[in-house]
Scaffold this active site. Sequence first.
Site, short mmCIF file in Angstrom:
data_model
loop_
_atom_site.label_atom_id
_atom_site.label_comp_id
_atom_site.label_asym_id
_atom_site.label_seq_id
_atom_site.Cartn_x
_atom_site.Cartn_y
_atom_site.Cartn_z
N ASP A 47 5.71 2.48 2.38
CA ASP A 47 4.80 1.35 2.62
C ASP A 47 3.99 1.67 3.87
O ASP A 47 4.53 1.72 4.99
CB ASP A 47 5.68 0.10 2.82
CG ASP A 47 4.85 -1.16 3.01
OD1 ASP A 47 3.67 -1.06 3.38
OD2 ASP A 47 5.42 -2.26 2.80
N HIS A 48 2.70 1.87 3.67
CA HIS A 48 1.87 2.35 4.79
C HIS A 48 1.61 1.25 5.82
O HIS A 48 1.07 1.51 6.89
CB HIS A 48 0.54 2.91 4.24
CG HIS A 48 -0.03 4.01 5.09
ND1 HIS A 48 0.35 4.23 6.40
CD2 HIS A 48 -0.96 4.96 4.81
CE1 HIS A 48 -0.33 5.25 6.90
NE2 HIS A 48 -1.12 5.72 5.95
N ARG A 49 2.03 0.03 5.53
CA ARG A 49 1.92 -1.01 6.56
C ARG A 49 2.96 -0.80 7.65
O ARG A 49 2.79 -1.20 8.79
CB ARG A 49 2.14 -2.40 5.93
CG ARG A 49 1.06 -2.83 4.97
CD ARG A 49 1.45 -4.09 4.26
NE ARG A 49 2.70 -3.94 3.51
CZ ARG A 49 3.28 -4.89 2.80
NH1 ARG A 49 2.73 -6.09 2.74
NH2 ARG A 49 4.40 -4.67 2.14
N PRO A 67 0.85 -1.20 0.00
CA PRO A 67 0.00 0.00 0.00
C PRO A 67 0.88 1.25 0.00
O PRO A 67 1.50 1.59 1.00
CB PRO A 67 -0.81 -0.13 1.30
CG PRO A 67 -0.11 -1.15 2.12
CD PRO A 67 0.84 -1.92 1.28
#
Length: 429
Positions: free
Chosen positions: A397-399, A221
Amino acid sequence: MTTEFKLPELGENVEEASVAGLLVAVGDTVAADQPVIEVETDKAVAEIPVPVGGTVTEIRVAAGDKITVGTVVLVIDEEASGAPAKAPAPEQSPPAPAAIPEPAKVPASKPAPKPEASETVRMPRPDPVLAAPSVRRMAREQGVDLREVPVADPHRPVTAGDLKAYLKSLEGATAAPEAAVASTADEETENDPWGAVTCEPMNAIRKKTAEHMAHCWATIPHVTQFEKVDITGIEAVRKKHGARVKEAGGKLTVTVFVLKALAETLQRFPRLNASLDAEGEQVIFKKYYNLGVAVDTPNGLLVPVVRDVDRKSLFELAVELPALAARARDRKLKLEEMQGATFTVTNLGGLGVTSFTPIINAPEVAILGVSKAALEPVFEHGQFVPRLLMPVSLSYDHRVIDGADAARFMSYLKEVLEQPWSLFLDGDQ
Ligand code: CAO
Protein backbone atom coordinates in the site's frame (compact mmCIF):
# COMPACT_ATOMS: atom_id res chain seq x y z
CA MET A 1 -37.08 -34.64 21.29
CA THR A 2 -36.70 -31.16 19.85
CA THR A 3 -33.49 -29.16 20.04
CA GLU A 4 -33.16 -25.45 19.58
CA PHE A 5 -30.02 -24.73 17.59
CA LYS A 6 -28.53 -21.45 18.72
CA LEU A 7 -25.86 -19.37 17.00
CA PRO A 8 -22.62 -20.58 18.65
CA GLU A 9 -19.59 -18.50 19.64
CA LEU A 10 -18.02 -17.19 16.43
CA GLY A 11 -14.73 -16.04 17.82
CA GLU A 12 -13.10 -13.55 20.09
CA ASN A 13 -15.01 -10.26 20.26
CA VAL A 14 -17.51 -11.42 17.66
CA GLU A 15 -20.99 -11.05 19.08
CA GLU A 16 -23.02 -10.37 15.99
CA ALA A 17 -23.29 -11.70 12.46
CA SER A 18 -25.68 -11.35 9.60
CA VAL A 19 -27.39 -14.31 8.03
CA ALA A 20 -25.86 -14.69 4.57
CA GLY A 21 -28.03 -17.65 3.68
CA LEU A 22 -30.01 -20.59 4.96
CA LEU A 23 -28.78 -23.92 3.69
CA VAL A 24 -31.84 -25.91 4.78
CA ALA A 25 -35.58 -25.46 4.79
CA VAL A 26 -38.36 -26.59 7.10
CA GLY A 27 -38.94 -30.28 6.53
CA ASP A 28 -35.34 -31.03 5.51
CA THR A 29 -33.51 -33.89 7.20
CA VAL A 30 -30.08 -32.90 8.47
CA ALA A 31 -27.16 -34.92 9.80
CA ALA A 32 -25.03 -33.97 12.82
CA ASP A 33 -22.24 -31.59 11.74
CA GLN A 34 -24.08 -30.61 8.56
CA PRO A 35 -23.81 -26.86 7.83
CA VAL A 36 -27.26 -25.26 8.03
CA ILE A 37 -26.63 -21.55 7.91
CA GLU A 38 -24.10 -19.17 6.37
CA VAL A 39 -23.21 -16.20 8.53
CA GLU A 40 -21.15 -13.21 7.69
CA THR A 41 -19.17 -10.89 9.93
CA ASP A 42 -17.20 -7.92 8.70
CA LYS A 43 -14.21 -10.23 8.21
CA ALA A 44 -15.45 -13.55 6.89
CA VAL A 45 -18.25 -15.79 5.80
CA ALA A 46 -18.64 -19.16 7.51
CA GLU A 47 -21.01 -22.05 7.36
CA ILE A 48 -22.20 -23.15 10.78
CA PRO A 49 -22.98 -26.82 11.35
CA VAL A 50 -25.64 -28.26 13.68
CA PRO A 51 -24.47 -30.54 16.50
CA VAL A 52 -27.36 -33.02 16.14
CA GLY A 53 -29.23 -34.67 13.31
CA GLY A 54 -32.98 -34.75 12.73
CA THR A 55 -35.70 -32.95 10.86
CA VAL A 56 -35.85 -29.18 10.71
CA THR A 57 -39.25 -28.20 12.10
CA GLU A 58 -38.83 -24.46 12.41
CA ILE A 59 -36.52 -21.75 11.07
CA ARG A 60 -36.46 -18.60 13.14
CA VAL A 61 -34.10 -16.39 11.17
CA ALA A 62 -34.09 -15.07 7.64
CA ALA A 63 -31.41 -14.09 5.15
CA GLY A 64 -30.23 -10.59 5.92
CA ASP A 65 -31.13 -10.75 9.66
CA LYS A 66 -28.54 -9.49 12.12
CA ILE A 67 -28.30 -12.09 14.87
CA THR A 68 -26.26 -12.41 18.03
CA VAL A 69 -24.52 -15.36 19.65
CA GLY A 70 -27.24 -17.42 21.39
CA THR A 71 -30.04 -16.52 18.95
CA VAL A 72 -32.18 -19.56 18.15
CA VAL A 73 -31.59 -20.23 14.47
CA LEU A 74 -33.77 -23.26 13.98
CA VAL A 75 -35.46 -26.14 15.76
CA ILE A 76 -34.66 -29.77 15.06
CA ASP A 77 -36.79 -32.80 15.85
CA GLU A 78 -34.15 -35.41 16.58
CA GLU A 79 -36.56 -38.32 16.67
CA ALA A 80 -37.73 -37.59 13.17
CA SER A 81 -34.18 -38.07 11.79
CA GLY A 82 -34.28 -40.10 8.62
CA ALA A 83 -38.08 -40.07 8.66
CA PRO A 84 -40.03 -38.45 5.88
CA ALA A 85 -40.15 -34.67 6.09
CA LYS A 86 -42.36 -33.60 8.95
CA ALA A 87 -45.13 -31.05 8.62
CA PRO A 88 -43.91 -27.66 9.78
CA ALA A 89 -45.37 -25.96 12.84
CA PRO A 90 -48.67 -24.24 12.07
CA GLU A 91 -47.33 -20.68 12.18
CA GLN A 92 -44.55 -21.64 9.75
CA SER A 93 -46.67 -23.81 7.49
CA PRO A 94 -46.62 -23.29 3.78
CA PRO A 95 -50.08 -22.49 2.55
CA ALA A 96 -52.44 -25.44 2.51
CA PRO A 97 -53.21 -26.72 -0.97
CA ALA A 98 -56.66 -25.15 -0.72
CA ALA A 99 -55.03 -21.71 -0.35
CA ILE A 100 -53.03 -22.17 -3.52
CA PRO A 101 -54.72 -20.72 -6.55
CA GLU A 102 -55.84 -23.10 -9.25
CA PRO A 103 -52.79 -23.52 -11.45
CA ALA A 104 -52.29 -23.67 -15.13
CA LYS A 105 -50.21 -26.67 -16.22
CA VAL A 106 -46.81 -25.65 -17.59
CA PRO A 107 -43.63 -27.52 -18.48
CA ALA A 108 -41.21 -27.46 -15.50
CA SER A 109 -38.47 -25.68 -17.44
CA LYS A 110 -40.66 -22.80 -18.64
CA PRO A 111 -41.42 -19.75 -16.51
CA ALA A 112 -44.61 -20.34 -14.58
CA PRO A 113 -47.60 -18.15 -15.28
CA LYS A 114 -48.74 -15.91 -12.47
CA PRO A 115 -51.30 -17.60 -10.26
CA GLU A 116 -54.67 -15.98 -9.80
CA ALA A 117 -54.54 -13.20 -7.26
CA SER A 118 -55.35 -14.29 -3.72
CA GLU A 119 -55.14 -12.89 -0.21
CA THR A 120 -51.84 -14.69 0.23
CA VAL A 121 -49.97 -13.40 -2.80
CA ARG A 122 -51.38 -9.89 -2.59
CA MET A 123 -49.65 -9.23 0.73
CA PRO A 124 -46.66 -6.86 0.38
CA ARG A 125 -43.45 -8.82 -0.12
CA PRO A 126 -39.92 -7.71 0.73
CA ASP A 127 -37.90 -7.06 -2.38
CA PRO A 128 -35.81 -9.10 -3.01
CA VAL A 129 -37.89 -11.95 -1.63
CA LEU A 130 -36.14 -13.73 1.22
CA ALA A 131 -35.06 -17.29 0.45
CA ALA A 132 -32.10 -19.58 1.06
CA PRO A 133 -29.61 -19.93 -1.84
CA SER A 134 -30.72 -23.54 -2.39
CA VAL A 135 -34.35 -22.40 -2.71
CA ARG A 136 -33.40 -19.59 -5.08
CA ARG A 137 -31.50 -22.04 -7.22
CA MET A 138 -34.38 -24.48 -7.30
CA ALA A 139 -36.73 -21.64 -8.26
CA ARG A 140 -34.44 -20.45 -11.02
CA GLU A 141 -34.10 -23.92 -12.42
CA GLN A 142 -37.84 -24.38 -12.40
CA GLY A 143 -38.40 -21.00 -14.03
CA VAL A 144 -40.36 -19.75 -11.03
CA ASP A 145 -40.35 -16.15 -9.88
CA LEU A 146 -40.09 -16.40 -6.08
CA ARG A 147 -42.40 -13.40 -5.73
CA GLU A 148 -45.16 -15.58 -7.08
CA VAL A 149 -44.82 -18.35 -4.52
CA PRO A 150 -47.63 -18.01 -1.99
CA VAL A 151 -46.55 -17.84 1.65
CA ALA A 152 -48.60 -17.31 4.78
CA ASP A 153 -46.21 -14.67 6.14
CA PRO A 154 -44.48 -12.55 3.50
CA HIS A 155 -41.76 -11.52 5.95
CA ARG A 156 -40.36 -14.99 6.45
CA PRO A 157 -38.21 -16.63 3.76
CA VAL A 158 -39.81 -18.71 1.05
CA THR A 159 -38.90 -22.27 1.99
CA ALA A 160 -38.25 -25.32 -0.16
CA GLY A 161 -41.60 -26.58 1.16
CA ASP A 162 -43.42 -23.47 -0.11
CA LEU A 163 -41.78 -23.81 -3.49
CA LYS A 164 -42.51 -27.52 -3.79
CA ALA A 165 -46.14 -26.93 -2.88
CA TYR A 166 -46.36 -24.22 -5.51
CA LEU A 167 -44.71 -26.41 -8.15
CA LYS A 168 -47.02 -29.24 -7.27
CA SER A 169 -49.99 -26.97 -7.65
CA LEU A 170 -48.72 -25.88 -11.06
CA GLU A 171 -47.96 -29.28 -12.38
CA GLY A 172 -50.66 -31.30 -10.69
CA ALA A 173 -48.24 -34.22 -10.67
CA THR A 174 -47.04 -35.88 -7.48
CA ALA A 175 -43.56 -36.45 -8.91
CA ALA A 176 -42.94 -32.76 -9.55
CA PRO A 177 -41.38 -31.75 -6.21
CA GLU A 178 -38.92 -34.64 -6.30
CA ALA A 179 -38.05 -33.82 -9.88
CA ALA A 180 -37.51 -30.24 -8.84
CA VAL A 181 -35.07 -31.23 -6.12
CA ALA A 182 -33.19 -33.65 -8.35
CA SER A 183 -32.80 -31.08 -11.06
CA THR A 184 -31.04 -28.62 -8.77
CA ALA A 185 -27.80 -30.44 -9.61
CA ASP A 186 -28.08 -29.52 -13.28
CA GLU A 187 -27.25 -26.17 -14.75
CA GLU A 188 -29.89 -24.42 -16.77
CA THR A 189 -28.82 -23.44 -20.27
CA GLU A 190 -30.12 -20.12 -21.48
CA ASN A 191 -29.45 -17.99 -24.51
CA ASP A 192 -28.10 -14.49 -24.67
CA PRO A 193 -28.10 -12.64 -28.02
CA TRP A 194 -24.81 -14.33 -29.05
CA GLY A 195 -25.27 -17.95 -27.98
CA ALA A 196 -25.86 -20.42 -25.16
CA VAL A 197 -24.85 -19.54 -21.60
CA THR A 198 -25.24 -21.12 -18.19
CA CYS A 199 -25.68 -19.15 -14.98
CA GLU A 200 -24.19 -20.08 -11.64
CA PRO A 201 -25.36 -18.31 -8.49
CA MET A 202 -22.41 -17.02 -6.45
CA ASN A 203 -22.10 -18.72 -3.07
CA ALA A 204 -21.58 -16.65 0.07
CA ILE A 205 -17.78 -17.08 0.03
CA ARG A 206 -17.60 -16.00 -3.62
CA LYS A 207 -19.79 -12.97 -2.95
CA LYS A 208 -17.74 -11.94 0.07
CA THR A 209 -14.49 -12.41 -1.86
CA ALA A 210 -15.84 -10.35 -4.75
CA GLU A 211 -16.94 -7.54 -2.46
CA HIS A 212 -13.71 -7.56 -0.43
CA MET A 213 -11.40 -7.75 -3.46
CA ALA A 214 -13.24 -4.93 -5.22
CA HIS A 215 -12.92 -2.82 -2.08
CA CYS A 216 -9.19 -3.57 -1.66
CA TRP A 217 -8.43 -3.01 -5.34
CA ALA A 218 -10.41 0.22 -5.55
CA THR A 219 -9.23 1.83 -2.32
CA ILE A 220 -5.56 0.83 -1.95
CA PRO A 221 -2.91 2.30 -4.25
CA HIS A 222 -1.02 -0.90 -5.05
CA VAL A 223 2.57 -1.21 -6.19
CA THR A 224 4.11 -4.64 -6.83
CA GLN A 225 7.82 -5.46 -6.71
CA PHE A 226 9.39 -8.68 -7.94
CA GLU A 227 12.37 -10.68 -6.76
CA LYS A 228 13.87 -14.12 -7.26
CA VAL A 229 15.01 -16.12 -4.26
CA ASP A 230 17.50 -18.96 -4.39
CA ILE A 231 15.85 -21.82 -2.48
CA THR A 232 18.40 -24.50 -3.38
CA GLY A 233 19.29 -24.69 0.33
CA ILE A 234 15.65 -24.93 1.38
CA GLU A 235 15.13 -27.76 -1.09
CA ALA A 236 18.02 -29.67 0.47
CA VAL A 237 16.54 -29.23 3.96
CA ARG A 238 13.12 -30.32 2.68
CA LYS A 239 14.64 -33.48 1.24
CA LYS A 240 16.64 -34.21 4.39
CA HIS A 241 13.92 -33.60 6.97
CA GLY A 242 10.71 -34.06 4.98
CA ALA A 243 10.20 -37.65 6.08
CA ARG A 244 10.58 -36.77 9.75
CA VAL A 245 7.98 -34.02 9.44
CA LYS A 246 5.70 -36.38 7.52
CA GLU A 247 5.87 -38.90 10.38
CA ALA A 248 4.51 -36.18 12.64
CA GLY A 249 1.61 -35.65 10.21
CA GLY A 250 3.07 -32.50 8.64
CA LYS A 251 4.45 -31.41 5.27
CA LEU A 252 7.65 -29.44 4.93
CA THR A 253 6.71 -27.33 1.92
CA VAL A 254 8.28 -24.11 0.79
CA THR A 255 5.31 -22.14 2.18
CA VAL A 256 6.38 -23.12 5.68
CA PHE A 257 9.82 -21.59 5.14
CA VAL A 258 8.27 -18.49 3.63
CA LEU A 259 6.06 -18.05 6.70
CA LYS A 260 9.01 -18.33 9.05
CA ALA A 261 11.15 -15.99 6.96
CA LEU A 262 8.32 -13.46 6.78
CA ALA A 263 7.87 -13.39 10.55
CA GLU A 264 11.57 -12.65 10.91
CA THR A 265 11.53 -9.98 8.20
CA LEU A 266 8.37 -8.30 9.49
CA GLN A 267 10.00 -7.86 12.91
CA ARG A 268 12.76 -5.97 11.20
CA PHE A 269 10.35 -3.91 9.02
CA PRO A 270 7.33 -3.15 11.22
CA ARG A 271 5.77 -0.85 8.63
CA LEU A 272 4.72 -3.89 6.63
CA ASN A 273 3.14 -5.52 9.69
CA ALA A 274 0.67 -2.72 10.15
CA SER A 275 -2.68 -1.32 9.08
CA LEU A 276 -4.05 2.09 8.27
CA ASP A 277 -6.90 3.31 10.49
CA ALA A 278 -10.32 3.92 8.94
CA GLU A 279 -9.78 7.69 8.66
CA GLY A 280 -6.43 7.16 6.99
CA GLU A 281 -4.69 9.25 9.65
CA GLN A 282 -2.77 6.71 11.71
CA VAL A 283 -0.60 3.72 10.97
CA ILE A 284 -1.23 0.98 13.52
CA PHE A 285 1.84 -1.16 14.09
CA LYS A 286 1.09 -4.73 15.21
CA LYS A 287 3.36 -6.32 17.77
CA TYR A 288 2.24 -9.83 16.86
CA TYR A 289 2.91 -11.82 13.71
CA ASN A 290 -0.22 -13.59 12.52
CA LEU A 291 0.09 -14.61 8.91
CA GLY A 292 -2.87 -15.25 6.65
CA VAL A 293 -2.35 -17.99 4.08
CA ALA A 294 -4.54 -17.99 0.96
CA VAL A 295 -5.99 -21.46 0.50
CA ASP A 296 -7.65 -22.63 -2.67
CA THR A 297 -10.79 -24.58 -1.68
CA PRO A 298 -13.59 -26.14 -3.72
CA ASN A 299 -15.86 -23.36 -2.44
CA GLY A 300 -13.50 -20.52 -3.20
CA LEU A 301 -10.62 -18.66 -1.68
CA LEU A 302 -10.28 -18.76 2.12
CA VAL A 303 -7.53 -17.15 4.17
CA PRO A 304 -6.98 -18.94 7.49
CA VAL A 305 -4.49 -17.36 9.86
CA VAL A 306 -1.40 -18.97 11.38
CA ARG A 307 -0.92 -17.21 14.70
CA ASP A 308 2.32 -16.14 16.35
CA VAL A 309 4.49 -17.44 13.54
CA ASP A 310 7.53 -15.78 15.17
CA ARG A 311 7.13 -18.03 18.21
CA LYS A 312 6.74 -21.32 16.33
CA SER A 313 9.44 -23.57 14.93
CA LEU A 314 9.55 -24.65 11.30
CA PHE A 315 8.58 -28.09 12.49
CA GLU A 316 5.48 -26.81 14.30
CA LEU A 317 4.47 -24.70 11.31
CA ALA A 318 4.94 -27.67 8.98
CA VAL A 319 2.43 -29.62 11.06
CA GLU A 320 0.00 -26.73 11.58
CA LEU A 321 -0.25 -25.38 8.01
CA PRO A 322 -1.50 -28.51 6.21
CA ALA A 323 -4.00 -29.15 9.01
CA LEU A 324 -5.30 -25.59 8.72
CA ALA A 325 -5.50 -25.83 4.92
CA ALA A 326 -7.33 -29.17 5.20
CA ARG A 327 -9.84 -27.65 7.62
CA ALA A 328 -10.36 -24.78 5.17
CA ARG A 329 -11.02 -27.23 2.34
CA ASP A 330 -13.40 -29.28 4.52
CA ARG A 331 -15.31 -26.13 5.58
CA LYS A 332 -14.34 -26.76 9.17
CA LEU A 333 -12.71 -23.42 9.95
CA LYS A 334 -14.06 -21.33 12.77
CA LEU A 335 -14.50 -17.64 12.00
CA GLU A 336 -11.79 -16.69 14.48
CA GLU A 337 -9.32 -18.83 12.54
CA MET A 338 -9.74 -16.40 9.64
CA GLN A 339 -9.34 -13.25 11.68
CA GLY A 340 -6.50 -11.19 13.08
CA ALA A 341 -3.93 -11.53 10.30
CA THR A 342 -1.22 -8.89 10.06
CA PHE A 343 0.16 -9.88 6.64
CA THR A 344 -0.86 -12.44 4.01
CA VAL A 345 1.03 -14.88 1.81
CA THR A 346 -0.43 -16.44 -1.31
CA ASN A 347 1.46 -19.27 -2.98
CA LEU A 348 0.41 -20.15 -6.52
CA GLY A 349 3.73 -21.87 -7.25
CA GLY A 350 2.34 -25.35 -6.61
CA LEU A 351 -0.17 -24.61 -9.40
CA GLY A 352 2.59 -23.70 -11.87
CA VAL A 353 2.17 -19.90 -11.84
CA THR A 354 5.39 -18.12 -12.79
CA SER A 355 4.51 -14.55 -11.68
CA PHE A 356 1.50 -12.56 -10.52
CA THR A 357 0.47 -9.37 -8.73
CA PRO A 358 -1.43 -10.23 -5.53
CA ILE A 359 -4.14 -7.92 -4.16
CA ILE A 360 -3.58 -6.61 -0.64
CA ASN A 361 -5.94 -8.05 1.95
CA ALA A 362 -7.14 -4.89 3.74
CA PRO A 363 -6.72 -3.70 6.43
CA GLU A 364 -3.26 -5.18 5.97
CA VAL A 365 -0.79 -3.09 3.98
CA ALA A 366 1.19 -5.72 2.11
CA ILE A 367 0.97 -9.23 0.71
CA LEU A 368 3.57 -11.65 -0.62
CA GLY A 369 2.87 -13.71 -3.71
CA VAL A 370 4.95 -16.83 -4.25
CA SER A 371 5.37 -18.33 -7.71
CA LYS A 372 6.81 -21.54 -9.08
CA ALA A 373 10.40 -22.39 -8.24
CA ALA A 374 12.43 -23.68 -11.18
CA LEU A 375 16.04 -24.66 -11.87
CA GLU A 376 17.89 -21.87 -13.65
CA PRO A 377 21.53 -21.37 -14.65
CA VAL A 378 23.20 -18.82 -12.37
CA PHE A 379 26.62 -17.36 -13.13
CA GLU A 380 28.80 -17.99 -10.06
CA HIS A 381 32.60 -17.89 -9.72
CA GLY A 382 33.14 -17.77 -13.46
CA GLN A 383 30.70 -20.50 -14.46
CA PHE A 384 27.01 -21.30 -14.76
CA VAL A 385 25.60 -23.50 -12.02
CA PRO A 386 22.03 -24.85 -11.68
CA ARG A 387 20.15 -23.19 -8.80
CA LEU A 388 16.51 -23.47 -7.74
CA LEU A 389 15.06 -19.98 -8.03
CA MET A 390 11.66 -19.00 -6.72
CA PRO A 391 9.96 -15.80 -7.94
CA VAL A 392 8.20 -13.75 -5.28
CA SER A 393 6.12 -10.59 -5.64
CA LEU A 394 5.35 -8.07 -2.93
CA SER A 395 2.31 -5.82 -3.34
CA TYR A 396 2.24 -2.92 -0.90
CA ASP A 397 0.00 0.00 0.00
CA HIS A 398 1.82 3.07 -1.26
CA ARG A 399 0.02 5.28 1.25
CA VAL A 400 1.94 3.57 4.04
CA ILE A 401 5.00 2.04 2.41
CA ASP A 402 7.50 3.69 0.09
CA GLY A 403 9.26 1.87 -2.72
CA ALA A 404 12.57 1.99 -0.87
CA ASP A 405 10.99 0.42 2.28
CA ALA A 406 9.62 -2.37 0.12
CA ALA A 407 12.96 -2.84 -1.64
CA ARG A 408 14.77 -3.21 1.69
CA PHE A 409 12.09 -5.58 2.93
CA MET A 410 12.45 -7.80 -0.15
CA SER A 411 16.20 -7.80 0.02
CA TYR A 412 16.15 -8.86 3.69
CA LEU A 413 13.49 -11.50 3.05
CA LYS A 414 15.68 -12.94 0.28
CA GLU A 415 18.64 -13.04 2.64
CA VAL A 416 16.62 -14.87 5.30
CA LEU A 417 15.25 -17.38 2.81
CA GLU A 418 18.75 -18.06 1.51
CA GLN A 419 20.23 -18.74 4.96
CA PRO A 420 21.26 -22.27 6.10
CA TRP A 421 17.83 -23.37 7.39
CA SER A 422 18.77 -26.75 8.85
CA LEU A 423 19.92 -24.97 12.00
CA PHE A 424 16.37 -23.88 12.71
CA LEU A 425 14.15 -26.85 12.05
CA ASP A 426 13.15 -27.39 15.68
CA GLY A 427 14.13 -24.22 17.44
CA ASP A 428 12.79 -20.71 17.32
CA GLN A 429 14.84 -18.07 15.64
N1 CAO B 1 7.26 -23.63 -6.35
C1 CAO B 1 7.36 -24.92 -6.71
N2 CAO B 1 6.66 -25.91 -6.10
C2 CAO B 1 5.82 -25.56 -5.12
C3 CAO B 1 5.67 -24.24 -4.70
C4 CAO B 1 6.45 -23.25 -5.35
N3 CAO B 1 6.35 -21.98 -5.03
N4 CAO B 1 4.77 -24.19 -3.72
C5 CAO B 1 4.35 -25.45 -3.51
N5 CAO B 1 5.00 -26.26 -4.35
C6 CAO B 1 4.84 -27.69 -4.44
C7 CAO B 1 4.99 -28.33 -3.08
O1 CAO B 1 6.35 -28.56 -2.74
C8 CAO B 1 4.21 -29.60 -3.28
O2 CAO B 1 4.97 -30.53 -4.01
P1 CAO B 1 5.29 -31.99 -3.40
O3 CAO B 1 3.95 -32.57 -3.03
O4 CAO B 1 5.97 -32.69 -4.53
O5 CAO B 1 6.16 -31.75 -2.22
C9 CAO B 1 3.07 -29.17 -4.16
O6 CAO B 1 3.49 -27.98 -4.79
C10 CAO B 1 1.80 -28.87 -3.41
O7 CAO B 1 2.06 -28.07 -2.28
P2 CAO B 1 0.94 -27.92 -1.17
O8 CAO B 1 -0.20 -27.20 -1.74
O9 CAO B 1 0.66 -29.26 -0.60
O10 CAO B 1 1.61 -27.14 0.02
P3 CAO B 1 2.08 -25.65 0.21
O11 CAO B 1 2.44 -25.51 1.64
O12 CAO B 1 3.13 -25.27 -0.73
O13 CAO B 1 0.82 -24.75 -0.09
C11 CAO B 1 -1.30 -23.78 0.25
C12 CAO B 1 -0.23 -24.69 0.82
C13 CAO B 1 -2.47 -23.79 1.21
C14 CAO B 1 -0.74 -22.38 0.09
C15 CAO B 1 -1.73 -24.32 -1.15
O14 CAO B 1 -2.21 -25.62 -1.03
C16 CAO B 1 -2.79 -23.47 -1.84
O15 CAO B 1 -4.00 -23.58 -1.56
N6 CAO B 1 -2.35 -22.63 -2.80
C17 CAO B 1 -3.25 -21.79 -3.58
C18 CAO B 1 -3.34 -20.41 -2.95
C19 CAO B 1 -4.22 -19.53 -3.77
O16 CAO B 1 -5.27 -19.93 -4.29
N7 CAO B 1 -3.82 -18.28 -3.92
C20 CAO B 1 -4.53 -17.34 -4.74
C21 CAO B 1 -5.16 -16.32 -3.91
S1 CAO B 1 -5.80 -15.03 -4.88
O17 CAO B 1 -6.93 -15.76 -5.75
